[in-house]
Motif scaffolding. Structure first.
Motif, PDB file in Angstrom:
ATOM      1  N   ALA A 205      29.772  42.710  30.013  1.00  0.00           N
ATOM      2  CA  ALA A 205      30.922  42.269  29.225  1.00  0.00           C
ATOM      3  C   ALA A 205      31.024  43.081  27.932  1.00  0.00           C
ATOM      4  O   ALA A 205      32.113  43.516  27.538  1.00  0.00           O
ATOM      5  CB  ALA A 205      30.811  40.778  28.915  1.00  0.00           C
TER       6      ALA A 205
ATOM      7  N   GLN B  74      33.270  46.863  35.074  1.00  0.00           N
ATOM      8  CA  GLN B  74      34.062  45.706  35.508  1.00  0.00           C
ATOM      9  C   GLN B  74      33.602  45.211  36.878  1.00  0.00           C
ATOM     10  O   GLN B  74      33.518  43.997  37.119  1.00  0.00           O
ATOM     11  CB  GLN B  74      35.543  46.089  35.548  1.00  0.00           C
TER      12      GLN B  74
ATOM     13  N   LEU C 226      30.253  43.465  36.426  1.00  0.00           N
ATOM     14  CA  LEU C 226      30.430  42.158  35.805  1.00  0.00           C
ATOM     15  C   LEU C 226      30.898  41.138  36.830  1.00  0.00           C
ATOM     16  O   LEU C 226      30.419  39.986  36.842  1.00  0.00           O
ATOM     17  CB  LEU C 226      31.429  42.250  34.651  1.00  0.00           C
ATOM     18  N   GLN C 227      31.819  41.527  37.716  1.00  0.00           N
ATOM     19  CA  GLN C 227      32.295  40.620  38.751  1.00  0.00           C
ATOM     20  C   GLN C 227      31.160  40.222  39.686  1.00  0.00           C
ATOM     21  O   GLN C 227      31.016  39.049  40.058  1.00  0.00           O
ATOM     22  CB  GLN C 227      33.427  41.282  39.546  1.00  0.00           C
TER      23      GLN C 227
ATOM     24  N   GLN D 180      27.993  40.203  38.937  1.00  0.00           N
ATOM     25  CA  GLN D 180      27.092  39.363  38.157  1.00  0.00           C
ATOM     26  C   GLN D 180      27.608  37.926  38.072  1.00  0.00           C
ATOM     27  O   GLN D 180      26.848  36.965  38.224  1.00  0.00           O
ATOM     28  CB  GLN D 180      26.916  39.954  36.757  1.00  0.00           C
ATOM     29  N   GLN D 181      28.905  37.785  37.835  1.00  0.00           N
ATOM     30  CA  GLN D 181      29.500  36.451  37.746  1.00  0.00           C
ATOM     31  C   GLN D 181      29.458  35.732  39.089  1.00  0.00           C
ATOM     32  O   GLN D 181      29.183  34.526  39.148  1.00  0.00           O
ATOM     33  CB  GLN D 181      30.937  36.566  37.238  1.00  0.00           C
ATOM     34  N   ASP D 182      29.715  36.469  40.180  1.00  0.00           N
ATOM     35  CA  ASP D 182      29.650  35.856  41.508  1.00  0.00           C
ATOM     36  C   ASP D 182      28.236  35.383  41.820  1.00  0.00           C
ATOM     37  O   ASP D 182      28.029  34.286  42.373  1.00  0.00           O
ATOM     38  CB  ASP D 182      30.118  36.849  42.571  1.00  0.00           C
ATOM     39  N   GLN D 183      27.266  36.214  41.471  1.00  0.00           N
ATOM     40  CA  GLN D 183      25.877  35.849  41.708  1.00  0.00           C
ATOM     41  C   GLN D 183      25.488  34.618  40.901  1.00  0.00           C
ATOM     42  O   GLN D 183      24.826  33.709  41.404  1.00  0.00           O
ATOM     43  CB  GLN D 183      24.958  37.020  41.364  1.00  0.00           C
ATOM     44  N   GLN D 184      25.909  34.574  39.644  1.00  0.00           N
ATOM     45  CA  GLN D 184      25.604  33.430  38.797  1.00  0.00           C
ATOM     46  C   GLN D 184      26.274  32.161  39.330  1.00  0.00           C
ATOM     47  O   GLN D 184      25.688  31.076  39.310  1.00  0.00           O
ATOM     48  CB  GLN D 184      26.058  33.703  37.361  1.00  0.00           C
ATOM     49  N   GLN D 185      27.515  32.333  39.801  1.00  0.00           N
ATOM     50  CA  GLN D 185      28.229  31.177  40.357  1.00  0.00           C
ATOM     51  C   GLN D 185      27.523  30.644  41.596  1.00  0.00           C
ATOM     52  O   GLN D 185      27.403  29.426  41.777  1.00  0.00           O
ATOM     53  CB  GLN D 185      29.666  31.577  40.693  1.00  0.00           C
TER      54      GLN D 185
ATOM     55  N   ASP E  35      24.469  28.779  40.494  1.00  0.00           N
ATOM     56  CA  ASP E  35      24.836  27.472  39.936  1.00  0.00           C
ATOM     57  C   ASP E  35      25.189  26.489  41.055  1.00  0.00           C
ATOM     58  O   ASP E  35      24.811  25.306  41.002  1.00  0.00           O
ATOM     59  CB  ASP E  35      26.009  27.619  38.965  1.00  0.00           C
TER      60      ASP E  35
END
Length: 276
Positions: A146, A173, A176-177, A179-184, A187
């Protein structure tokens, strides 16, 4: 994926923007400062980064706000100590600065702080653009995608035609996508696991509460089963008593009849003088 990695290796790494040399402009007016920068550049190109660092720090002693020296020193420090997220997490917390000397040491030892200083005080757009670009590379290597995206965008605001910066922005970018998918996903998996554990606890509590009930029901059933038998036994006892009483009454009536008959027979017998 392979092509993406090849582009990544080509464009991303430690800060690799070319050294800023002294063009004898108004930014460098002191001859000794220019000589130090010159010797530092020579040492840097020769791969002697420790010596180059000494030259740039000496140049900063003559002019602490020299953006050329700050920028080149940042490159030199980054070459010697590439910043990564893992290394950053392993570094102990530094003691708070208690004076000007500590503040200067902290500045000179941090490529990010040096590049950021250049973006703040330099009037040279080339230096500012290159500093934002290198800040983006450092943030990328720390997996702070980010922040890397914001730095690349700042660099493009200064020079929107820089294709290397634009390519790095696109890669950041995408990362980051991912990373966010993996974190989601993490979770969601954690939430599902917590929900399962909660459901298991609730089921166990319900089972614990329901265990005494079947025993009570069995007791109730036994009582209900025993009641007809007790009632039946009571009815039989009553019937037997009535039969005994009835038999006693009949026996008494028969006895009374026998007594009366004998008495009658005595009163009606014929008296004779002689036996038969």
């Amino acid at each position: 994926m392979k092509s993406l990695l090849s582009i990544l290796i080509l464009l991303i790494g430690s800060a690799t923007t070319a050294l800023a040399s002294d063009p004898n402009s108004e930014n460098t007016t002191d001859r000794r400062e220019r000589n130090c920068i010159k010797h530092g550049n020579e040492a840097y190109r020769a791969g002697d980064y420790a010596k180059a660092e000494e030259w740039y720090k000496e140049a900063l002693q003559y002019n602490p706000t020299s953006t050329l020296s700050l920028f080149n020193l940042a490159l030199t420090v980054e070459r010697q100590h590439p910043t990564t997220k893992a290394e950053e997490n392993q570094q102990p917390e530094s003691a708070p600065a208690t004076g000007k000397a500590n503040a200067v040491d902290d500045l000179y030892g941090s490529p990010k702080a040096l590049f950021s200083k250049v973006t703040e005080i330099s009037r040279d757009n080339n230096l500012r653009q290159a500093s934002f670009y290198n800040l983006g590379n450092i943030a990328f290597n720390e997996t702070d995608y980010a922040a890397a995206i914001e730095y690349y965008k700042e660099a493009l605001r200064i020079d929107e035609s820089n294709m290397k910066t634009r390519q790095n922005l696109r890669i950041a970018q995408l990362k980051l996508q991912q990373q966010q998918d993996q974190q989601q996903n993490q979770d969601q998996n954690q939430q599902q696991q917590e929900d399962q554990e909660q459901q298991q606890n609730q089921d166990q509590q319900q089972q614990d509460q329901q265990q005494p009930q079947p025993q009570q029901e069995n007791q109730d059933q036994q009582q209900q089963q025993s009641q007809p038998q007790q009632q039946t036994n009571g009815n039989q006892t009553k019937q037997n008593a009535e039969q005994i009483l009835e038999a006693a009454r009949k026996q008494e009536a028969q006895t009374r009849k026998d007594v009366e008959r004998r008495q009658n027979s005595r009163s009606t017998r014929t008296v004779v003088d002689k036996p038969w």
